[in-house]
Design an enzyme around this catalytic site. Structure first.
Site, mmCIF file in Angstrom:
data_model
loop_
_atom_site.group_PDB
_atom_site.id
_atom_site.type_symbol
_atom_site.label_atom_id
_atom_site.label_comp_id
_atom_site.label_asym_id
_atom_site.label_seq_id
_atom_site.Cartn_x
_atom_site.Cartn_y
_atom_site.Cartn_z
ATOM 1 N N LYS A 125 -37.114 15.412 -9.221
ATOM 2 C CA LYS A 125 -36.323 14.234 -9.569
ATOM 3 C C LYS A 125 -35.823 14.300 -11.003
ATOM 4 C CE LYS A 125 -38.360 11.445 -6.093
ATOM 5 N NZ LYS A 125 -39.596 10.814 -5.736
HETATM 6 N N1 GLU Z 1 -42.551 9.592 0.178
HETATM 7 C C1 GLU Z 1 -42.857 10.986 0.177
HETATM 8 C C2 GLU Z 1 -42.113 11.715 -0.910
HETATM 9 O O1 GLU Z 1 -41.186 11.194 -1.478
HETATM 10 C C3 GLU Z 1 -42.486 11.673 1.485
HETATM 11 C C4 GLU Z 1 -43.368 11.274 2.584
HETATM 12 C C5 GLU Z 1 -43.184 12.004 3.890
HETATM 13 O O2 GLU Z 1 -42.055 12.343 4.250
HETATM 14 O O3 GLU Z 1 -44.188 12.148 4.568
HETATM 15 O O4 GLU Z 1 -42.472 12.817 -1.237
#
Ligand code: GLU
Ligand code: ZN
Length: 283
Positions: A259
């Protein structure tokens, strides 16, 4: 002749965490998820993984939906109260995660752990697992709710006790057969943090099951976590979905996009006048 088994309708999801702006790497993985949902005549769900309130910022939630729409994403289901096409928010779903934690504690799958990060790092027997997470050395493994001393000021986290030595096997839709050994490739993992925040592993399993997700499409950095999650599905008596892990997008130096790579945020690309179809060319 026996009737053909009923195929469950395909239900996929994309699940970003609003800890920063989404970048092209997210978009590529999500695009695959959307494509697979469309190819199977199914639906896609957007789930805002804002469970860690300290790290997630409301402005990133707003940016998330805006950037996804700009790029060409569409999702077909959200909570009843949210209006059409509102995402699900993990922050609204704490009671669900709590119930699952209680079930795991009652079933003897979870134990309270009062080790600090430093305790774990300094334990001689804390090697790294297959995804570079430290293997928990097992110091608190025999603790239980009844051995917790209410007088102790340290609040515990709750850990899942993995079945040491058991091979967790699954066939990934993109990467083929996988085999990970509990206790060697990954250790006892956190279900609930000591600051009262549910851990990713628990929340994601509870949500994917509750939302009746049939296939999880995500980045290959979560391949080892899939083994953890399969153990959670079993302990909770829930049917697991299929899994499909996409290779991660790398920059020109071969470094994985994070990010922090602000220049490749969808926001910045839009401001530079890039067009989504051109960005997706070749995907
Ligand atoms: N929220 C998680 C992330 O941004 C991804 C979760 C998932 O796809 O299992 O890395
Ligand atoms: Zn401990």
């Amino acid at each position: 002749m026996a009737p053909a088994p009923l195929q469950r309708p395909y239900r996929g999801r994309i699940a970003p965490s609003p800890t920063g702006y989404l970048h092209l790497g997210h978009a590529r993985t999500f695009w695959r998820a959307q494509q697979r949902a469309r190819d199977h005549g199914g639906i896609l769900i957007l789930r805002n993984e804002n469970i860690d309130r300290a790290r997630c910022k409301p402005e990133f939630v707003e940016a998330m939906t805006e950037d996804l729409r700009w790029f060409g994403f569409d999702w077909q289901e959200g909570p009843d109260c949210g209006g059409p096409h509102a995402p699900y928010h993990q922050g609204d779903r704490h009671p669900l995660y709590r119930r699952a934690l209680e079930a795991l504690i009652d079933g003897g799958f979870a134990y309270p752990c009062t080790c600090s990060r430093k305790d774990i790092q300094s334990a001689a027997s804390a090697p790294q697992g297959a995804d570079d997470e430290l293997i928990y050395p097992g110091t608190c493994r025999t603790a239980s709710r009844s051995t917790l001393n209410p007088q102790t000021p340290t609040r515990p986290c709750w850990r899942f006790r993995v079945p040491d030595g058991e091979a967790v096997e699954f066939t990934d839709g993109a990467q083929g057969p996988q085999r990970l050994i509990a206790g060697r490739d990954f250790g006892d993992f956190v279900l609930w943090r000591n600051d009262d925040v549910p851990a990713y592993q628990l929340a994601v399993v509870v949500d994917d099951a509750a939302m009746d997700i049939t296939e999880v499409v995500r980045g290959e950095d979560l391949l080892v976590s899939t083994a953890r999650q399969l153990l959670l599905y079993r302990a909770l008596g829930l049917p697991p979905p299929a899994f499909y892990h996409c290779p991660l997008l790398k920059d020109e130096r071969g470094v994985r996009l994070a990010k922090r790579t602000a220049a490749l945020s969808l926001r910045a690309l839009r401001d530079q006048g890039e067009s989504p179809p051109a960005l997706r060319a070749g995907w």
